[in-house]
Motif scaffolding. Structure first.
Motif, PDB file in Angstrom:
ATOM      1  N   GLN A 258      12.681  43.029  24.392  1.00 54.42           N
ATOM      2  CA  GLN A 258      11.324  43.099  25.153  1.00 54.42           C
ATOM      3  C   GLN A 258      11.272  41.711  26.040  1.00 54.42           C
ATOM      4  N   THR A 273       7.159  49.986  28.230  1.00 54.63           N
ATOM      5  CA  THR A 273       6.279  50.418  27.315  1.00 54.63           C
ATOM      6  C   THR A 273       6.026  51.672  26.939  1.00 54.63           C
ATOM      7  N   LYS A 277       6.719  53.746  23.603  1.00 50.49           N
ATOM      8  CA  LYS A 277       5.802  55.009  22.759  1.00 50.49           C
ATOM      9  C   LYS A 277       6.404  56.391  22.273  1.00 50.49           C
TER      10      LYS A 277
END
Length: 445
Positions: A258, A273, A277
């Motif tokens: 990240q 992001t 998910k």
């Protein structure tokens, strides 16, 4: 209700045990998202950023506790399968007492270090106060996090995956209602959200305790809850710490990746992001199938049923493959629609980046299906070092690939999916020879 997996059919009980695990994790992912929505909509961007930036530190602590409980549950599954109920009771009490002591110490340590840790990961000063307050309240409730995870894993070790799901769902609903009351009505901000989380964890502990007292005579230990077996402690620490380190290793690797993605601009960060998910929803059932295999194999290892271990492993891989065929098709064909859920339709760059990533990674999901199945096998056999080393090698390969492809050769956003592939190939290259050797031992008996 406890379930002995050492007799009867194999595939259907494995599926039945897996489904509540999958639903529980997907439910948790969903209500965590709702939690963030409430904070973001009702408090503001800084509050949402404070909660989000606290996640890496909070997740490492929670995954460490979860890993400890998972490691201990493997021992419990084996003891239950062997019908060594006296040993099981000492295992339960020893794990409980040592875990409570560790959780209280860890809670105090993390409360003191909350602000320094936030500064270490470069959290802006304007939100460090909110983030620190949120973390301290969460860490005050770590004892409840441990007790729930310990009792839930103990029930799963006895073959009951449904009851922890029901308690998780009730706890999640209470958490959301608590957010609405404390954040929206009483306007307590991120601290209100943290208090709601701690209360819901305490509630789930209470439900587990009441259920066990009324429904599981085997775990009604009475004064035996105070039995502390030093001989069992060493093995419990070995299993629990290895499992915990595996969980933490995974989270640290993701945090490093990240950090590299954060250098590529807002659009890349937003797209990453979103696809993360999606990856979470895709991977979670694969992990849960592996966890179900762990319980099945550990029980049968304790019972000495080597043929059922082999057949259980084969059935688990079949379930992994069947699920992965479905999820590959859904993500490949539905990539534009899925990414549309994360964008307002105007940010075309984020949409295009996300779609390209999902279409390239969709058919790669077969590799983590097999790695999760193999890890489930080794955990069930009690060889947790293989799972730790393979996870470390996976993350090392993936981090190195991201560094080379993204940072050195500037191969763009698509390289992130190929970096995943590199990590899984490295992992399988390490696991498969060991698996072949272990299966020969199981087959020969």
């Amino acid at each position: 209700m406890k379930k002995d997996m050492t007799t009867g059919s194999i595939t259907l009980p494995l599926v039945a045990f897996t489904i509540p695990l999958v639903l529980g994790n997907l439910f948790q992912l969903t209500y965590n998202a709702v939690d963030s929505v409430i904070v973001g909509k009702c408090v503001g961007d800084e509050a949402l950023a404070a909660v989000g930036t606290s996640a890496p530190i909070m997740n490492i602590a929670l995954l460490f506790i979860s890993g400890l409980c998972m490691g201990a549950s493997i021992l419990m599954s084996s003891q239950y399968g062997a019908k060594e109920y006296e040993l099981l009771s000492r295992q339960v009490s020893t794990t409980f007492l040592s875990g409570c002591g560790f959780s209280l110490f860890f809670s105090l340590l993390t409360m003191v270090l909350a602000t320094p840790l936030l500064r270490l990961i470069q959290v802006p000063e304007e939100i460090i106060g909110q983030a620190g307050g949120y973390l301290r309240i969460i860490f005050m409730g770590l004892i409840f996090t441990f007790i729930y995870n310990f009792l839930a894993n103990t029930l799963r070790a006895l073959g009951d995956s449904k009851t922890p799901l029901y308690f998780l769902m009730m706890s999640a609903v209470l958490n959301v209602l608590g957010d609405l009351l404390l954040v929206v009505v009483f306007r307590l901000g991120v601290r209100g959200s943290a208090v709601s989380t701690v209360i819901s964890e305490a509630f789930s502990c209470f439900l587990c305790i009441v259920y066990i007292k009324k429904k599981i005579p085997l775990l009604n230990l009475g004064r035996k809850w105070l039995v502390f077996d030093k001989k069992l402690l060493g093995k419990t620490i070995s299993y629990g710490s290895t499992s915990a380190m595996q969980q933490v290793c995974l989270q640290v690797g993701k945090t490093v990746i990240q950090a590299m993605v954060n250098t590529q601009g807002v659009s890349v960060m937003a797209a990453f992001t979103a696809v993360n998910k999606v990856d979470d929803f895709a991977y979670t059932p694969q992990q849960n199938i592996g966890h179900a295999m762990t319980t099945f194999i550990a029980q049968n290892k304790g019972a000495g049923h080597r043929e059922r271990i082999r057949k259980g492993f084969q059935s688990g891989l079949f379930i992994e493959a069947a699920y992965t065929i479905i999820i590959c098709a859904v993500i490949f064909l539905g990539a534009p629609v899925i990414m549309g859920l994360f964008t307002d339709g105007q940010d075309v760059e984020v949409l295009d980046l996300g779609v390209s990533y999902l279409k390239s990674i969709a058919f790669m999901y077969f590799l983590p299906a097999f790695t999760n199945g193999i890890q489930g096998f080794f955990r069930g056999m009690g060889d947790l070092k293989v799972t730790l080393y393979s996870t470390f090698m996976n993350m090392l390969g993936r981090v190195a690939a991201v560094f080379l492809m993204l940072m050195i050769f500037s191969m763009g956003f698509a390289s992130l999916s190929w970096a995943n592939l590199v990590g899984w190939i490295v992992m399988l290259a390490f696991e498969v020879p060991l698996l072949w050797k272990q299966l020969k031992v199981v087959t020969k008996g």
